[in-house]
Design an enzyme around this catalytic site. Structure first.
Site, PDB file in Angstrom:
ATOM      1  N   PRO A  22       0.845  -1.198   0.000  1.00  0.00           N
ATOM      2  CG  PRO A  22       0.112  -0.930   2.206  1.00  0.00           C
ATOM      3  CD  PRO A  22       0.855  -1.878   1.310  1.00  0.00           C
ATOM      4  CB  CYS A 108       2.802   5.263   7.937  1.00  0.00           C
ATOM      5  SG  CYS A 108       2.888   6.782   6.952  1.00  0.00           S
ATOM      6  N   GLY A 236       7.024  -2.823  -2.923  1.00  0.00           N
ATOM      7  CA  GLY A 236       6.535  -1.450  -2.926  1.00  0.00           C
ATOM      8  C   GLY A 236       7.151  -0.642  -4.044  1.00  0.00           C
TER       9      GLY A 236
END
Length: 343
Positions: A22, A108, A236
Site C-alpha cells: 500500500p 508509516c 513497494g
C-alpha cells in the site's frame, strides 16, 4: 476459550506469495486495476485510510480510497488510528464493504500520521497497539486482521515488538526491514526478517511473516524467501522499476506508451482533476459538481518514470510529460514523440 488465528484467504495462498504494498497516492483503485490486468500479485492492499476520518463527517471523501474491483481479490483494507473505538467502527465498515481482510498500519513514518499517534508511533506505545488490534477484531469478527510495521522506531526492537504482535494472534505481520529512523535511506536488513521467522517459530504461533524492502523482482523475492523462511514478499517501490513486475516480463516501449496514456485517461475519468498542488502537501481533496471528491493530476506524475525509462530520449520525454496538465496533454506528447521517432 483461547482465541485462535483466523486464516481466511491467507491460508490458501502459495508459498512464497507476493503482495503489492500500500502506497499513498500511488496504489489507488485505478492503478491497482491496471496492475491486476497486466500481472496480478497474490494479494492487494488499498492505500492507507484514516479510521478516524471514516467515522467523521468527511467520510464520503475517504470512501473513494476504499473502492475496489472484484478482479483485485483478495483485497485488504489498510487502516490507521490510535483510537480503538474509531478502529472498531471503521473495521465494521470494511467488513460491510466485503473486504477480504483488514491491515493496520503501524509503520508509516509520515509526520502527519505520527501526530495522530498512529503509524510508526504505535511501536512506541505497545499497549495502545494491542487495543487497536483488538478493536479491529471486535469490529470485524471473522475477518483476518494483519499488521504492517517496522523493526523499531529509533532503534531495532524486533524481539520485544514482534512478541507483542504475536501475542495478539494476528493472521499476518509484514515487516519492513528498517526502523522508522532509517526511513528508506539504508538497505533493508533481511537478516532481521529471518530472525522474525525464528521468533515466530519459537512462539508456536501460525501467524504468517511477510518481508518488505528493496525487492525489485519475483525472482529476487523467491530467493530472499528461501533464505529467510518468510511466507511472503511485499513489493513497494519496486513497482516503479517495472509496473509489469508481477507478470515477470519486460514490456516493449510501445506497451509502456500505451499504458501511460491509458493510466492517465482512467485516472482523469475516475478522479476528475483539481488544480495543481505541491506533492508535499497533505492530499487535499475537492468535490466535483457531481459531488465526487477529486484528486490532483500532479499525483499521476509519480508514475511517469516507471513507464518512461530505459530507452533513448526517455529523460527528455519525462520532462515534457511532467509539464502536462491532463490526459489529453499526455497523449499528445506521447504521440508527437512516436511520430518524431518514426520520422
Amino acid at each position: 476459550m483461547k482465541e485462535g488465528i483466523i486464516k481466511g484467504f491467507w491460508g490458501k495462498l502459495p508459498r512464497p506469495f507476493f503482495i503489492l504494498a500500500p502506497m499513498a497516492d500511488v496504489t489507488d483503485s485505478v492503478f491497482r486495476r491496471l496492475i491486476s490486468e497486466r500481472g496480478k500479485p497474490d494479494v492487494m492492499y488499498t492505500e492507507f485510510v484514516s479510521a478516524d476520518g471514516l467515522c467523521s463527517s468527511g467520510k464520503e471523501n475517504l470512501l473513494m480510497d476504499l473502492e475496489y474491483s472484484e478482479g483485485e481479490r483478495p483485497i485488504v483494507a489498510q487502516l490507521f488510528s490510535s483510537h480503538p473505538e474509531k478502529m472498531k467502527e471503521a473495521s465494521a465498515l470494511c467488513a460491510k464493504l466485503q473486504f477480504d481482510g483488514i491491515d493496520i498500519n503501524m509503520g508509516c513514518p509520515d509526520r502527519s500520521i505520527e501526530k495522530q499517534r498512529a503509524g510508526a508511533m504505535m511501536i512506541k506505545t505497545p499497549e495502545i497497539a494491542r487495543e487497536i488490534i483488538r478493536a479491529a477484531k471486535e469490529g470485524a469478527p471473522g475477518l483476518p486482521i494483519s499488521v504492517k510495521t517496522r523493526l523499531g522506531y529509533n532503534s531495532d526492537v524486533l524481539e520485544e515488538w514482534l512478541q507483542v504482535l504475536l501475542e495478539e494472534n494476528l493472521s499476518a505481520i509484514t515487516i519492513h526491514a528498517r526502523t522508522r529512523k532509517d526511513m528508506s535511506k539504508v538497505p533493508a536488513r533481511w537478516e532481521r526478517v529471518k530472525r522474525a521467522v525464528e521468533i515466530r517459530e519459537l512462539s508456536g504461533k501460525e501467524t504468517l511473516i511477510i518481508g518488505n524492502g528493496d525487492v525489485h523482482s519475483l525472482e529476487e523475492g523467491r530467493r530472499i524467501a528461501e533464505e529467510t523462511g518468510c511466507d511472503g514478499i511485499m513489493i513497494g517501490r519496486g513497482i516503479f522499476w517495472n509496473p509489469w513486475v508481477f507478470s515477470e516480463r519486460e514490456p516493449s516501449i510501445e506497451e509502456r506508451f500505451l499504458a501511460v496514456v491509458e493510466h492517465t485517461k482512467r485516472f482523469e475519468e475516475k478522479f476528475s482533476v483539481m488544480p495543481h498542488f505541491s506533492l508535499n502537501s497533505q492530499r487535499p481533496r475537492l468535490n466535483t459538481p457531481s459531488g465526487r471528491p477529486s484528486k490532483s493530476f500532479a499525483v499521476m506524475k509519480k508514475h511517469f518514470k516507471a513507464y518512461v525509462e530505459g530507452f533513448s530520449g526517455a529523460k527528455d520525454l519525462r520532462v515534457k510529460l511532467m509539464e502536462a496538465e491532463n490526459a489529453k496533454g499526455v497523449e499528445e506528447i506521447v504521440q508527437k514523440f512516436l511520430n518524431e521517432k518514426q520520422g
